[in-house]
Design a protein around this motif. Structure first.
Motif, PDB file in Angstrom:
ATOM      1  N   LEU A  15       0.660  -1.255  -0.107  1.00  0.00           N
ATOM      2  CA  LEU A  15       0.047   0.019  -0.030  1.00  0.00           C
ATOM      3  C   LEU A  15       0.940   1.353  -0.184  1.00  0.00           C
ATOM      4  O   LEU A  15       0.676   2.092  -0.619  1.00  0.00           O
ATOM      5  CB  LEU A  15      -0.912  -0.102   1.265  1.00  0.00           C
ATOM      6  CG  LEU A  15      -2.098  -0.942   1.212  1.00  0.00           C
ATOM      7  CD1 LEU A  15      -2.719  -1.177   2.623  1.00  0.00           C
ATOM      8  CD2 LEU A  15      -3.084  -0.705   0.053  1.00  0.00           C
ATOM      9  N   ALA A  16       1.914   1.259   0.655  1.00  0.00           N
ATOM     10  CA  ALA A  16       2.821   2.277   0.633  1.00  0.00           C
ATOM     11  C   ALA A  16       3.593   2.490  -0.486  1.00  0.00           C
ATOM     12  O   ALA A  16       3.691   3.924  -0.931  1.00  0.00           O
ATOM     13  CB  ALA A  16       3.980   2.319   1.955  1.00  0.00           C
ATOM     14  N   GLU A  17       4.031   1.652  -1.442  1.00  0.00           N
ATOM     15  CA  GLU A  17       4.253   1.706  -2.693  1.00  0.00           C
ATOM     16  C   GLU A  17       3.591   2.153  -3.506  1.00  0.00           C
ATOM     17  O   GLU A  17       3.753   2.926  -4.570  1.00  0.00           O
ATOM     18  CB  GLU A  17       4.965   0.189  -3.067  1.00  0.00           C
ATOM     19  CG  GLU A  17       6.316  -0.118  -2.276  1.00  0.00           C
ATOM     20  CD  GLU A  17       6.722  -1.606  -2.639  1.00  0.00           C
ATOM     21  OE1 GLU A  17       6.115  -2.104  -3.627  1.00  0.00           O
ATOM     22  OE2 GLU A  17       7.919  -2.193  -2.066  1.00  0.00           O
ATOM     23  N   GLU A  19       1.604   4.420  -2.897  1.00  0.00           N
ATOM     24  CA  GLU A  19       1.079   5.796  -2.255  1.00  0.00           C
ATOM     25  C   GLU A  19      -0.217   5.787  -1.790  1.00  0.00           C
ATOM     26  O   GLU A  19      -0.805   6.911  -1.464  1.00  0.00           O
ATOM     27  CB  GLU A  19       1.275   6.700  -3.317  1.00  0.00           C
ATOM     28  CG  GLU A  19       2.915   6.959  -3.714  1.00  0.00           C
ATOM     29  CD  GLU A  19       3.131   8.134  -4.963  1.00  0.00           C
ATOM     30  OE1 GLU A  19       2.094   8.643  -5.216  1.00  0.00           O
ATOM     31  OE2 GLU A  19       3.865   7.981  -5.509  1.00  0.00           O
ATOM     32  N   ASN A  20      -0.848   4.932  -1.105  1.00  0.00           N
ATOM     33  CA  ASN A  20      -2.016   4.642  -0.400  1.00  0.00           C
ATOM     34  C   ASN A  20      -1.639   4.636   1.009  1.00  0.00           C
ATOM     35  O   ASN A  20      -1.537   3.795   1.747  1.00  0.00           O
ATOM     36  CB  ASN A  20      -2.916   3.453  -0.670  1.00  0.00           C
ATOM     37  CG  ASN A  20      -4.251   3.427  -0.089  1.00  0.00           C
ATOM     38  OD1 ASN A  20      -4.441   4.461   0.877  1.00  0.00           O
ATOM     39  ND2 ASN A  20      -5.263   2.509  -0.682  1.00  0.00           N
ATOM     40  N   TYR A  21      -1.258   5.956   1.398  1.00  0.00           N
ATOM     41  CA  TYR A  21      -0.495   6.124   2.693  1.00  0.00           C
ATOM     42  C   TYR A  21      -1.577   5.955   3.797  1.00  0.00           C
ATOM     43  O   TYR A  21      -1.219   5.512   4.917  1.00  0.00           O
ATOM     44  CB  TYR A  21       0.032   7.374   2.849  1.00  0.00           C
ATOM     45  CG  TYR A  21       1.122   7.585   1.576  1.00  0.00           C
ATOM     46  CD1 TYR A  21       2.094   6.863   1.492  1.00  0.00           C
ATOM     47  CD2 TYR A  21       1.119   8.821   1.067  1.00  0.00           C
ATOM     48  CE1 TYR A  21       3.046   6.746   0.559  1.00  0.00           C
ATOM     49  CE2 TYR A  21       2.206   9.008   0.091  1.00  0.00           C
ATOM     50  CZ  TYR A  21       3.001   8.031  -0.194  1.00  0.00           C
ATOM     51  OH  TYR A  21       4.012   8.072  -1.099  1.00  0.00           O
ATOM     52  N   GLN A  22      -2.686   6.330   3.618  1.00  0.00           N
ATOM     53  CA  GLN A  22      -3.664   6.299   4.759  1.00  0.00           C
ATOM     54  C   GLN A  22      -4.020   4.748   5.212  1.00  0.00           C
ATOM     55  O   GLN A  22      -4.360   4.425   6.415  1.00  0.00           O
ATOM     56  CB  GLN A  22      -5.147   6.874   4.041  1.00  0.00           C
ATOM     57  CG  GLN A  22      -6.271   7.285   5.365  1.00  0.00           C
ATOM     58  CD  GLN A  22      -5.806   8.302   6.296  1.00  0.00           C
ATOM     59  OE1 GLN A  22      -5.547   9.287   5.753  1.00  0.00           O
ATOM     60  NE2 GLN A  22      -5.864   8.189   7.550  1.00  0.00           N
ATOM     61  N   GLU A  23      -4.226   3.912   4.178  1.00  0.00           N
ATOM     62  CA  GLU A  23      -4.467   2.402   4.608  1.00  0.00           C
ATOM     63  C   GLU A  23      -3.273   1.933   4.932  1.00  0.00           C
ATOM     64  O   GLU A  23      -3.098   0.992   5.912  1.00  0.00           O
ATOM     65  CB  GLU A  23      -4.869   1.725   3.302  1.00  0.00           C
ATOM     66  CG  GLU A  23      -6.409   1.967   3.072  1.00  0.00           C
ATOM     67  CD  GLU A  23      -7.034   1.197   1.798  1.00  0.00           C
ATOM     68  OE1 GLU A  23      -6.590   0.055   1.906  1.00  0.00           O
ATOM     69  OE2 GLU A  23      -7.815   1.678   1.148  1.00  0.00           O
ATOM     70  N   ALA A  24      -2.169   2.077   4.383  1.00  0.00           N
ATOM     71  CA  ALA A  24      -0.831   1.686   5.083  1.00  0.00           C
ATOM     72  C   ALA A  24      -0.503   2.245   6.469  1.00  0.00           C
ATOM     73  O   ALA A  24      -0.009   1.224   7.235  1.00  0.00           O
ATOM     74  CB  ALA A  24       0.307   2.296   4.111  1.00  0.00           C
ATOM     75  N   ALA A  25      -0.810   3.353   6.822  1.00  0.00           N
ATOM     76  CA  ALA A  25      -0.624   3.965   8.058  1.00  0.00           C
ATOM     77  C   ALA A  25      -1.460   2.983   9.025  1.00  0.00           C
ATOM     78  O   ALA A  25      -1.021   2.402  10.278  1.00  0.00           O
ATOM     79  CB  ALA A  25      -1.071   5.290   8.131  1.00  0.00           C
ATOM     80  N   ALA A  26      -2.591   2.793   8.399  1.00  0.00           N
ATOM     81  CA  ALA A  26      -3.657   1.804   9.371  1.00  0.00           C
ATOM     82  C   ALA A  26      -3.054   0.428   9.819  1.00  0.00           C
ATOM     83  O   ALA A  26      -2.956  -0.061  10.814  1.00  0.00           O
ATOM     84  CB  ALA A  26      -4.845   1.635   9.100  1.00  0.00           C
ATOM     85  N   LEU A  27      -2.308  -0.028   8.788  1.00  0.00           N
ATOM     86  CA  LEU A  27      -1.794  -1.348   9.089  1.00  0.00           C
ATOM     87  C   LEU A  27      -0.615  -1.462   9.723  1.00  0.00           C
ATOM     88  O   LEU A  27      -0.140  -2.157  10.622  1.00  0.00           O
ATOM     89  CB  LEU A  27      -1.399  -2.112   7.666  1.00  0.00           C
ATOM     90  CG  LEU A  27      -2.706  -2.377   6.890  1.00  0.00           C
ATOM     91  CD1 LEU A  27      -2.637  -2.953   5.305  1.00  0.00           C
ATOM     92  CD2 LEU A  27      -3.780  -3.423   7.416  1.00  0.00           C
TER      93      LEU A  27
END
Length: 369
Positions: A15-17, A19-27
């Motif tokens: 997700l970070a790669e 650039e879906n930072y919101q969902e990546a942050a949650a995980l």
């Protein structure tokens, strides 16, 4: 369904790669709560990307306190971003055992704080510790001082002996500045062969060296390769080359692409091209943008345009800015303007500026005579 630790981190990284930072942050937050190594730092990084500065700082400080040393780099970046560059540098100074801690401290003192004395102290420490890239970066730092070019070159040579591709590229630049493109080619080809931390700058410098030697086909091939590979500033570099060869239509296409890509110098060089094409009305907008972007060179061209339009006040302001930025040619242009406006008695005061900017005694005599 519960997600296993490795799967959780793998999904977060994907997700970070993307650039879906919101969902990546949650995980990453979930992984950090489970105590997974490195997760807290990654969570702080995602918050940084999401512009949640206060939360990012809290998470990164907690991660660092728990021994996640990689959090130090992110936290220092955040501190620089939020106007606390000196604090960021001091944070890196504390990084005992960090592979490039001293070098990062030096870079922050130099680039973000502007304290060259403190920066040099830490560059020297980075070199003493043998931090990767320290010799080259210290050389680059010293090369900004005209009086220390020999020291800079010696550092580049030491780094080159260790196979540092950036240093090889910088030695190519040294030779280009000396007007020795044949010597530059050797260094630049070695830089590209080293395939270390560089490529783009060496490739474009190599193209410039071939052009200086009159090898236009070789230069064109290298510029085309740089553009095809998407290297930074490749369009504007090729455009300047094409303009010099009289290929104005192709040059303008590249200039326009350079402007769209926000390449360094794009507005300035496109503005100069438009002046060359007698499209002054279009040129002014690009030159104004170049000034806004920090280009010193654009001031003198704008001054000439305003003089031709009879806008003396605007022309004078740009000439003063150009002189303040260190352009000797602007001193002589300003003197010419003063004389043409019947203000020749003010020219003598420009002698000290001309001397400061390196004018020869003959030039100063011609200025005031």
């Amino acid at each position: 369904m519960d997600v296993g630790g490795d799967d959780l981190l793998s999904r977060a990284e994907q997700l970070a790669e993307a650039e879906n930072y919101q969902e990546a942050a949650a995980l990453y937050a979930e992984a950090a709560a489970q105590g997974m190594p490195g997760a807290a730092t990654a969570y702080g990084a995602m918050l940084f990307y999401l512009d949640e500065g206060e939360a990012a700082e809290r998470v990164l400080r907690e991660a660092l306190a728990r021994g996640e040393e990689e959090a130090r780099d992110w936290l220092s970046d955040l501190l620089v971003e939020t106007g606390r560059a000196a604090e960021a540098a001091q944070l890196m100074e504390q990084a005992i055992g960090h592979e490039v801690g001293a070098l990062r401290a030096a870079t922050i003192w130099a680039d973000a704080v502007g304290d060259r004395e403190r920066a040099e102290e830490w560059y020297r420490k980075a070199v003493e510790r043998g931090e990767p890239g320290a010799l080259n970066d210290f050389g680059t730092f010293l090369s900004d001082d005209d009086s220390r070019q020999d020291e800079a070159e010696q550092l580049f040579r030491q780094a080159a002996e260790q196979g540092d591709a950036l240093a090889l590229s910088n030695l190519g630049s040294v030779e280009l500045d000396r007007g020795a493109p044949e010597a530059a080619v050797d260094w630049l080809r070695r830089s590209l062969e080293a395939a270390d931390r560089t490529g783009s700058t060496a490739l474009l410098k190599l193209a410039a060296a071939e052009a200086q030697m009159g090898n236009n086909d070789a230069a064109r091939e290298l510029y085309d390769r740089a553009v095809d590979e998407g290297l930074a500033d490749a369009h504007v570099e090729r455009a300047v080359f094409l303009m010099g060869k009289g290929e104005d239509e192709a040059a303008e296409t590249d200039f326009q692409a350079a402007v769209v890509n926000n390449e360094e110098g794009a507005h300035y060089y496109y503005g100069e091209f438009l002046v060359h094409k007698n499209r002054v009305g279009e040129a002014v907008g690009h030159l104004d943008q170049a000034v806004a972007d920090g280009s010193d060179a654009a001031h003198e061209t704008l001054a000439k345009i305003y003089l031709e339009r009879g806008a003396i006040k605007a022309a004078e302001e740009h000439l003063k800015e150009s002189i303040a930025a260190g352009w000797l040619s602007a001193v002589f242009a300003y003197a010419g303007m003063l004389r043409s406006e019947g203000r020749g008695d003010e020219v003598a005061a420009l002698a000290s500026e001309a001397e400061r900017l390196g004018a020869t005694p003959d030039q100063i005599a011609g200025l005031t005579g």
